[in-house]
Each structure stands twice: as structure tokens, then as C-alpha cells.
Design a protein around this motif. Structure first.
Motif, PDB file in Angstrom:
ATOM      1  N   ASP A 170       0.858  -1.194   0.000  1.00 40.89           N
ATOM      2  CA  ASP A 170       0.000   0.000   0.000  1.00 40.89           C
ATOM      3  C   ASP A 170       0.893   1.242   0.000  1.00 40.89           C
ATOM      4  O   ASP A 170       1.063   1.905   1.028  1.00 40.89           O
ATOM      5  CB  ASP A 170      -0.880   0.017   1.264  1.00 40.89           C
ATOM      6  N   ARG A 188       2.449   4.823  -0.122  1.00 38.32           N
ATOM      7  CA  ARG A 188       2.049   6.229   0.038  1.00 38.32           C
ATOM      8  C   ARG A 188       3.252   7.070  -0.365  1.00 38.32           C
ATOM      9  O   ARG A 188       4.286   6.987   0.293  1.00 38.32           O
ATOM     10  CB  ARG A 188       1.716   6.520   1.504  1.00 38.32           C
ATOM     11  N   ASN A 240      -2.825  -3.132  -2.969  1.00 37.23           N
ATOM     12  CA  ASN A 240      -4.171  -2.557  -2.889  1.00 37.23           C
ATOM     13  C   ASN A 240      -4.296  -1.469  -3.953  1.00 37.23           C
ATOM     14  O   ASN A 240      -3.543  -0.492  -3.950  1.00 37.23           O
ATOM     15  CB  ASN A 240      -4.401  -1.974  -1.493  1.00 37.23           C
ATOM     16  N   TYR A 249      -4.131   2.619  -3.532  1.00 37.02           N
ATOM     17  CA  TYR A 249      -2.898   3.394  -3.373  1.00 37.02           C
ATOM     18  C   TYR A 249      -2.249   3.681  -4.724  1.00 37.02           C
ATOM     19  O   TYR A 249      -1.579   4.702  -4.897  1.00 37.02           O
ATOM     20  CB  TYR A 249      -1.935   2.652  -2.426  1.00 37.02           C
ATOM     21  N   ALA A 309      -4.486   6.300  -6.624  1.00 34.69           N
ATOM     22  CA  ALA A 309      -4.318   7.645  -6.060  1.00 34.69           C
ATOM     23  C   ALA A 309      -3.150   8.391  -6.698  1.00 34.69           C
ATOM     24  O   ALA A 309      -3.054   9.616  -6.582  1.00 34.69           O
ATOM     25  CB  ALA A 309      -4.110   7.552  -4.550  1.00 34.69           C
ATOM     26  N   GLY A 337       0.486   5.794 -11.416  1.00 34.08           N
ATOM     27  CA  GLY A 337       0.294   4.748 -10.413  1.00 34.08           C
ATOM     28  C   GLY A 337      -0.078   3.422 -11.063  1.00 34.08           C
ATOM     29  O   GLY A 337       0.388   2.357 -10.636  1.00 34.08           O
ATOM     30  N   SER A 364       0.272  -4.537   6.270  1.00 35.36           N
ATOM     31  CA  SER A 364       0.698  -3.517   5.300  1.00 35.36           C
ATOM     32  C   SER A 364       1.563  -2.463   6.004  1.00 35.36           C
ATOM     33  O   SER A 364       2.783  -2.510   5.931  1.00 35.36           O
ATOM     34  CB  SER A 364      -0.523  -2.857   4.633  1.00 35.36           C
ATOM     35  N   ARG A 365       0.931  -1.519   6.735  1.00 28.20           N
ATOM     36  CA  ARG A 365       1.705  -0.443   7.391  1.00 28.20           C
ATOM     37  C   ARG A 365       2.747  -1.000   8.350  1.00 28.20           C
ATOM     38  O   ARG A 365       3.822  -0.422   8.500  1.00 28.20           O
ATOM     39  CB  ARG A 365       0.764   0.502   8.138  1.00 28.20           C
TER      40      ARG A 365
END
Ligand SMILES: O=C(O)c1cc(=O)[nH]c(=O)n1[C@@H]1O[C@H](COP(=O)(O)O)[C@@H](O)[C@H]1O
Length: 259
Positions: free
Chosen positions: A23, A25, A55, A58, A61, A66, A227-228
């Protein structure tokens, strides 16, 4: 080989049920730093990964770039590791045909997450794909899973049991059907979930507890997503070290449950 068998073999080969969630960012380096970031994560974690789960949110976005980044990533994944594309799609069957083609034929992912709210004919276009899998959202990890999914029907069943009934109807078809069950909402739910592969998010940043999952002593090739907790833990450790650590915590919970 069926999807379930491939996943089972991967779990056996690695001794790991960890699904590494991808994911991304964009941080200080912006979008152009994302491909290298993802490459490092994949390179460092794949040996401990039962599966990878990019995912789509992400990647979408980041706009068109992307999608390019996602396509390249999917094309370069280690072939040993099943890829679950987290898309959570739902639409009428005619449109779902195009999603199924996009994910299974074009991007060649092994499995995809789907929202089952539109009913059986909406998942049918995904069911004729040898070697592929779908995960239907059954009990998600958010508080709102109480709004529909965990409501009780007049006949005593829970709404998520209507989702598992949909999946059971697909038994014997080429595509394997599994379910998403959030770790944060799993207790009291697992006993009502069939022997089908689970994708279990909610470990790490969402604070889910592994004990009830491990205690359910399920035999299906369930994978637990982080994930995070791997991508953005900010604890001075490497992605590889975090993957090793999460995989070990998952294994330990399973070992303690049988001890
Ligand atoms: O389908 C999913 O993967 C999913 C379902 C669910 O109920 N809860 C949930 O958190 N997820 C996804 O799992 C990942 C969880 O991320 P972390 O909380 O950072 O580990 C995100 O990609 C979520 O979109």
C-alpha cells in the motif's frame, strides 16, 4: 494447479502465513520514488511472504503513473509468491467480465478481492478461471462491519453467512472462493466460516489479536496481511526484518494455540 493448492504449497515451503500488503504512500521522494521503494520491499520480504497484496487504491491515487507502477510491479513479482490484487470490485455481471479479464488475463494476478453485495451473478464472471482465486468480503476489519455484515437475520444466521453461502454455491468450479475476515472482528465469527482460504487483514496498525484465529485450528491456507506494519513501522528495522518478525509472531500464535 488450483489456487488453493498453490497457496497451501507456498505456506508449507515458507512456514509463513504472512501476506505482505503493498500500500505505497508517496513520501518525500514523491511518486517517482515509489517503484524503487516497492522493489526494495518485495526483494527484502518475498522469502517470508506467503502472498503479496497490492491494494489498487494506493496505485489509483497516483493517477495514470500509479497504474503504470502497478503494472510494472505485477510483471516483476517473484513467480513463487501468489499475488492477491485488492480491488474489492462489484458490479453487474456484464461489467464484472471486464474486471475479471483485466485482473486474471491481462495482469495475471492469482487472486482478487470482491465485494459480494450485488449477489451471485456478479461473481460468476470470476468463477471459470483455472488456478485463480477470489476473496469475498465477509466480515471486514472496520467498525462498520457491524452495520450489515454482523447483523442477525430472522432465521438466526448472520448476514456474512449469506456471503459464505454464495461461495459454497461455487464449489467445484475452476476458481477457488475464499473470504476476507478482519482480525479485529474475527472472534465469534470463525466458527461459522467454511473451510475456505481466508485473507485476514487487521494485524499491526489496526491492532488485531491473532489468538482467536490461531485457536480456531482451521485447516485452510489462511493468510494474515500486514501492510503499514511492514511498510511504515518507522522502528529502525528493515522491511525484511519486519517481515521475519511478523511471520514469526503469526507462527508463534499458531504454535501456542495447539500447545
Ligand atoms: O480486503 C482487504 O485487504 C481489507 C479488508 C478489511 O476488512 N480490512 C482491511 O484493512 N483490508 C485491507 O488490508 C490492508 C490493511 O492495512 P494495514 O492496516 O496497514 O495493515 C489495507 O490494504 C486495507 O485496505
Amino acid at each position: 494447479m488450483r489456487y488453493r493448492e498453490r497457496l497451501q504449497a507456498r505456506i508449507a515451503a515458507t512456514g509463513s502465513r504472512l501476506c505482505v500488503g503493498l500500500d505505497p504512500r508517496p513520501g518525500e521522494g514523491g511518486i517517482e520514488a515509489v517503484p524503487d521503494f516497492l522493489k526494495r520491499v518485495v526483494d527484502e520480504t518475498w522469502e517470508k511472504a506467503a502472498a503479496f497484496k497490492p491494494n489498487m487504491a494506493y496505485f489509483e491515487a497516483m493517477g495514470l503513473r500509479g497504474i503504470e507502477i502497478l503494472e510494472k510491479l505485477l510483471g516483476e513479482m517473484p513467480s513463487e509468491v501468489p499475488v492477491i490484487l485488492d480491488a474489492k470490485r462489484s458490479d453487474i455481471g456484464e461489467t464484472q467480465k471486464y474486471y475479471a479479464h483485466s485482473y486474471f488475463a491481462h495482469w495475471k494476478v492469482d487472486a482478487v478481492t470482491l465485494n459480494p453485495f450485488l449477489g451471485y451473478d456478479s461473481i460468476e464472471p470470476f468463477l471459470g478461471w483455472e488456478g485463480k482465486g477470489i476473496y469475498l468480503l465477509a466480515v471486514t476489519s472496520n467498525a462498520g462491519s457491524a452495520d450489515f455484515q454482523r447483523q442477525t437475520l430472522a432465521d438466526g444466521r448472520s448476514v456474512f453467512e449469506l456471503v459464505t453461502a454464495l461461495g459454497e454455491r461455487a464449489k467445484g468450479l475452476p476458481t477457488d472462493v475464499g473470504y476476507v475476515v478482519g482480525l479485529t472482528n474475527a472472534s465469534g465469527v470463525l466458527a461459522k466460516i467454511p473451510d475456505a482460504p481466508l485473507l485476514v487483514p487487521g494485524l499491526g496498525a489496526q491492532g488485531g489479536d491473532l489468538a482467536s484465529l490461531a485457536a480456531a485450528a482451521r485447516t485452510a491456507p489462511d493468510v494474515i496481511n500486514v501492510s503499514r506494519g511492514i511498510l511504515y513501522a518507522d522502528d529502525g528495522s528493515s522491511y525484511g526484518e519486519r517481515a521475519v518478525s511478523w511471520a514469526a509472531r503469526i507462527s508463534q500464535a499458531y504454535e501456542e494455540a495447539v500447545a
